[in-house]
Design an enzyme around this catalytic site. Sequence first.
Site, PDB file in Angstrom:
ATOM      1  N   ASP A  55     -26.320  14.366 -72.178  1.00 37.11           N
ATOM      2  CA  ASP A  55     -26.484  13.135 -72.698  1.00 37.11           C
ATOM      3  C   ASP A  55     -27.572  12.189 -72.305  1.00 37.11           C
ATOM      4  OD1 ASP A  55     -25.956  12.738 -70.117  1.00 37.11           O
ATOM      5  OD2 ASP A  55     -24.591  11.097 -70.027  1.00 37.11           O
ATOM      6  N   GLU A  56     -28.599  12.766 -71.970  1.00 33.23           N
ATOM      7  CA  GLU A  56     -29.947  12.230 -71.613  1.00 33.23           C
ATOM      8  C   GLU A  56     -31.286  12.868 -71.925  1.00 33.23           C
ATOM      9  OE1 GLU A  56     -30.803  10.637 -67.582  1.00 33.23           O
ATOM     10  OE2 GLU A  56     -29.104  11.543 -66.978  1.00 33.23           O
ATOM     11  N   ASP A  79     -30.761   7.592 -72.973  1.00 34.30           N
ATOM     12  CA  ASP A  79     -29.411   7.830 -72.293  1.00 34.30           C
ATOM     13  C   ASP A  79     -28.394   7.230 -73.146  1.00 34.30           C
ATOM     14  OD1 ASP A  79     -27.805   8.281 -70.156  1.00 34.30           O
ATOM     15  OD2 ASP A  79     -28.434   6.927 -68.744  1.00 34.30           O
TER      16      ASP A  79
END
Length: 363
Positions: free
Chosen positions: A108-109, A14
């Site tokens: 983003d993860e 993350d």
Amino acid sequence: MNENVQHRKIIHIDMDAFFASVEQLDNPELRGKPVAVGGGGERGVVAAASYEARKFNVRSAMSGVIAKKNCPHLLFVKPRFERYKEISQKIRAIFYDYTDLIEPLSLDEAYLDVTENKKGNPSASLIAKEIRQRIFNELHLNASAGISNSKFVAKIASDINKPNGQKTIPPEEVLSFLEELPIEKFFGIGKVTAAKMYSLGIFNGENLKDKSQEFLAQHFKKSGSHYYNIVRGIHHSEVKPNRLRKSVAAEHTFIKNLTSEIFMLEKLEKISAELEQRLIHSKVSGKTITLKIKYSDFKTQTRSKTVPYFVKDKTILFETVKELLFQEKVMNSVRLLGISVTNLNIHSKKIEKAIDIQLKFEF
């Protein structure tokens, strides 16, 4: 617990305050300052906040007005999604040096299954540390990680030592970890569900584990079985590298509330054209068209229609939502309109590649 599941090695990566961190990376004048990506005007919404801004209780999805009130010296920057996507692809390229089993959840993860990996490294913890170091060395951004034998626990673990940290929950510690975990920290349990659990005397995993499956089903319907299983470490979901898109949508929030259906139709025509482009870009079409209306009091209403053929043409989209708009009277002034298409004709196409991971081996 199934032995194959017990020995999976899964990492959840993350990125830390990703959008805001990219803005600070590209603009040195923003570094060390409270930054919000989004709009700071009357209708603006915070899409992401830097850690400097979070100290002032500025959070994503917060109204720009409230964010500015909480942090008067907050700096707003407009989002640049193409730039975020560009960097996300570079991060993903690093992941592929370790495994092909990658399931992105967003820009983003992502989950990575490193049970068997390209480096031949038996330690998922060391792989996560190496990935995070490479992201910092090559892209000058920080990432956090969670490592365990299920996606569910790995996701929770990645939040424990944020920012720029990681946490490993080995298989033999999963049950005790979940028993001690506050119920609001369980992934998927939001404020409303947590409040209901509090009222039932459920404050942590141990309290949840004390409840029978019948009790949980009675109070939480289908989710009851899920809660019964996860607190016992039962979560068999695999990392899915080829996750298929389920919907395509476009929506607009307006500077001034709309009170006339005539003005709404103007906006819906533009949204239909935008949605057509997204459908073409995604190489899909769909049969179910949904109109989303968010009123000035923030209440949301949806109206849907399923047609007997696959649609992506803006004219058909517009005519369908026009029919849905006049299906019943608009209840109040409108701050947002959106159109989505579901029931897609994906067939066996791999529309979106994704990322996922897995883990008593060396953790």
